[in-house]
Design an enzyme around this catalytic site. Sequence first.
Site, PDB file in Angstrom:
ATOM      1  N   GLU A  47       0.994  -1.434  -0.009  1.00 28.24           N
ATOM      2  CA  GLU A  47      -0.215   0.081  -0.118  1.00 28.24           C
ATOM      3  C   GLU A  47       0.597   1.217   0.541  1.00 28.24           C
ATOM      4  OE1 GLU A  47      -0.358  -2.642   2.267  1.00 28.24           O
ATOM      5  OE2 GLU A  47      -2.297  -3.116   1.513  1.00 28.24           O
ATOM      6  N   PHE A 109     -12.066  -6.708  14.117  1.00 26.50           N
ATOM      7  CA  PHE A 109     -11.024  -7.121  13.312  1.00 26.50           C
ATOM      8  C   PHE A 109     -11.095  -6.531  12.011  1.00 26.50           C
ATOM      9  CE2 PHE A 109     -10.187  -9.675   9.275  1.00 26.50           C
ATOM     10  CZ  PHE A 109      -8.998  -9.931   9.449  1.00 26.50           C
ATOM     11  N   GLN A 110      -9.043  -5.756  12.076  1.00 30.87           N
ATOM     12  CA  GLN A 110      -8.922  -4.550  11.223  1.00 30.87           C
ATOM     13  C   GLN A 110      -9.298  -3.917  11.011  1.00 30.87           C
ATOM     14  OE1 GLN A 110      -8.721  -6.747   6.660  1.00 30.87           O
ATOM     15  NE2 GLN A 110      -6.850  -7.760   7.711  1.00 30.87           N
ATOM     16  N   LYS A 159     -17.279   0.372   6.553  1.00 27.71           N
ATOM     17  CA  LYS A 159     -18.344  -0.725   5.163  1.00 27.71           C
ATOM     18  C   LYS A 159     -19.779   0.078   5.125  1.00 27.71           C
ATOM     19  CE  LYS A 159     -17.479  -5.706   3.977  1.00 27.71           C
ATOM     20  NZ  LYS A 159     -17.005  -6.554   3.697  1.00 27.71           N
ATOM     21  N   MET A 449      24.756   7.448   1.977  1.00 27.19           N
ATOM     22  CA  MET A 449      25.257   8.341   2.737  1.00 27.19           C
ATOM     23  C   MET A 449      24.980   8.200   4.306  1.00 27.19           C
ATOM     24  SD  MET A 449      24.369  11.856   2.812  1.00 27.19           S
ATOM     25  CE  MET A 449      23.104  12.726   0.891  1.00 27.19           C
TER      26      MET A 449
HETATM   27  C1  LIG Z   1      12.513   5.676   4.758  1.00 29.39           C
HETATM   28  C2  LIG Z   1      13.624   5.774   5.164  1.00 29.39           C
HETATM   29  N1  LIG Z   1      14.738   5.260   6.519  1.00 29.39           N
HETATM   30  C3  LIG Z   1      15.472   5.417   6.752  1.00 29.39           C
HETATM   31  C4  LIG Z   1      15.904   6.110   6.172  1.00 29.39           C
HETATM   32  C5  LIG Z   1      18.360   7.078   6.472  1.00 29.39           C
HETATM   33  N2  LIG Z   1      18.040   6.720   5.411  1.00 29.39           N
HETATM   34  C6  LIG Z   1      18.883   8.134   4.657  1.00 29.39           C
HETATM   35  S1  LIG Z   1      19.393   8.041   2.858  1.00 29.39           S
HETATM   36  C7  LIG Z   1      20.125   6.469   3.901  1.00 29.39           C
HETATM   37  C8  LIG Z   1      21.217   5.306   2.533  1.00 29.39           C
HETATM   38  C9  LIG Z   1      20.707   5.242   1.290  1.00 29.39           C
HETATM   39  O1  LIG Z   1      20.607   4.486   1.038  1.00 29.39           O
HETATM   40  P1  LIG Z   1      21.174   3.988  -1.021  1.00 29.39           P
HETATM   41  O2  LIG Z   1      19.947   3.870  -0.906  1.00 29.39           O
HETATM   42  O3  LIG Z   1      21.577   2.517  -1.074  1.00 29.39           O
HETATM   43  O4  LIG Z   1      21.103   5.084  -1.417  1.00 29.39           O
HETATM   44  P2  LIG Z   1      23.196   5.563  -1.276  1.00 29.39           P
HETATM   45  O5  LIG Z   1      23.238   6.898  -0.010  1.00 29.39           O
HETATM   46  O6  LIG Z   1      24.061   4.848  -1.191  1.00 29.39           O
HETATM   47  O7  LIG Z   1      23.033   6.536  -2.821  1.00 29.39           O
HETATM   48  C10 LIG Z   1      18.933   6.736   4.785  1.00 29.39           C
HETATM   49  C11 LIG Z   1      19.125   4.658   5.350  1.00 29.39           C
HETATM   50  C12 LIG Z   1      15.144   7.074   5.273  1.00 29.39           C
HETATM   51  N3  LIG Z   1      15.458   8.381   4.438  1.00 29.39           N
HETATM   52  N4  LIG Z   1      14.278   6.936   4.864  1.00 29.39           N
END
Ligand SMILES: Cc1ncc(C[n+]2csc(CCOP(=O)(O)OP(=O)(O)O)c2C)c(N)n1
Length: 537
Positions: A47, A109-110, A159, A449
């Site tokens: 979703e 439920f749900q 519903k 990052m």
């Molecule tokens: C849903 C979610 N969880 C955690 C984060 C924290 N976060 C920001 S950037 C990042 C790393 C992203 O990794 P990737 O998609 O491989 O991209 P890269 O930075 O390696 O280009 C994380 C874990 C986030 N922004 N969103």
Amino acid sequence: MKGARLVVESILREGIHTLFGYPGGAIMPVYDALVGSGLRHILVRHEQAAVHAAEGYARASGKAGVVLVTSGPGATNIVTGLADAMMDSIPVVAITGQVATNLIGTDAFQEVDAFGMTLPIVKHSFLASRPEKLAEQLWLSFRIATSGRQGPVHVDLPKDVTLSDCPEGPLPSWRPRGGFDGSGLDAAARLLSEAKRPLLYAGGGVHQADAVREFRALARKLQAPVVCTLKGLGALPSRHPLLLGMMGMHGTARANRALRECDLLVAVGARFDDRATGKLSEFAPGAKVIHLDVDPAEIGKLRRPDASVVGHLRESLPALAESAEPGGAWRAEPPEPPAEWTLDSPCPRDVLQAIDADLVTTDVGQHQMWAAQFLRFEDGMQFMTSGGLGTMGFGLPAAIGAQVARPDARVVCVTGDGSLMMMAHELATVRRYRLPVKIVLLDNRCLGMVRQWQELFFENRESEVDLSDNPDFLELAAVFGIPGRRVTRNVDAADAVAEAMAAPGPFLLHVEIERQAGVWPLVPPGKANHEMLLSKP
Ligand SMILES: Cc1ncc(C[n+]2csc(CCOP(=O)(O)OP(=O)(O)O)c2C)c(N)n1
């Protein structure tokens, strides 16, 4: 008309012919009403993806994106998407099934209090518990989502209401507040005539308001340099002489320096987000501020302006341009030469600069910032990125929604190996609807990052960022019937991108970049923009 049928008819009446969702118990009557209705349903595989796809659809079509899910887990799964749409002001109408009205509050439920749960992350919500009100509430949902500062609206639909007879009207009158409040125009014009070093600061509102032309006319008249937020990119084309580039945490050095030097800052559809301003107390320290925005709540929220104009940018920008007699024009610094890529791997810049597309989405991380820095923002290219919430997993479903809205557009999703794995199941949606989305995966085998921050701010102690055991992405794509190609250091990046773009259907470009690659410049968290690090210390 039964409530379920009324939902379908209300959506069609908006001129919307596609929605995104996932069925389940409480919403089954509406799913039944979809059959043979002419309303196309895109079945995603989770979703959350339905909301991001609806966001992509909204941005690409100019209409609201519609989401349909069931109660309980269906509703909890859309929370991230709603928060994302809220933070980035994207018009989405999300309809969740709910248990029957006589069961509400019984832990049925749900059952989950979807109304209460989403209240702080939507622009408005309705609990559609009264059949005689349903038509009006649906009608208002679309008006509210798409007017003023746009945003998500939630309709929680029990519903029994979907099974009840619901009158089709009467619908209330709706007079959107148009125009703008011009009372600040004179003060703004005076500030412009007195300024020696005015700087335009373009936020995402410039695109939301479809006011790029009006923004450019103001820049031309003032001959003032321009800085953009992540969401404002494209307000001027990449090579425009007035453009200093992106501002803020990963902005260009000259954009951040100009912010320090300007004596007047004209914020247009921007909200002084901390990723853009850096340490707020040291942001544009010598500047007076003019703030133009559609949302009065943004005026003075973080920085008190010296003049403000509230209203639709398509009207307020020309009014300001007309009344302004620019006092001074200044030239900010010329662009720095691009940094050499010394790493023994494909350079993200070469890959990103080769992308020629109608619409680019990104995920969140280093690849997102490289995309912001290196994509060529030419006229007509739309850029969609999760700027406010920073939602990993946004990119692929947003590209799906955009491609559904514009089947002939060249849609590209720039993603990272962490982000793609958060939505890998949506490759099945790409295949099911034969969407020719091109996926450019910048794979550094880690959460890049976060790794870069650990390197810089946690003495290089890596903690839970390794993704070296991800599956082979070309094999993964192949499982979903999606062809691809690997880009290593021996492959010409432009050739590889051209091959991907020429593919008739979906395509995955797997770019194996260096694990240690960093995004530069970088403003350390909590520091002022001018304290940016230009390269690894
Ligand atoms: C849903 C979610 N969880 C955690 C984060 C924290 N976060 C920001 S950037 C990042 C790393 C992203 O990794 P990737 O998609 O491989 O991209 P890269 O930075 O390696 O280009 C994380 C874990 C986030 N922004 N969103």
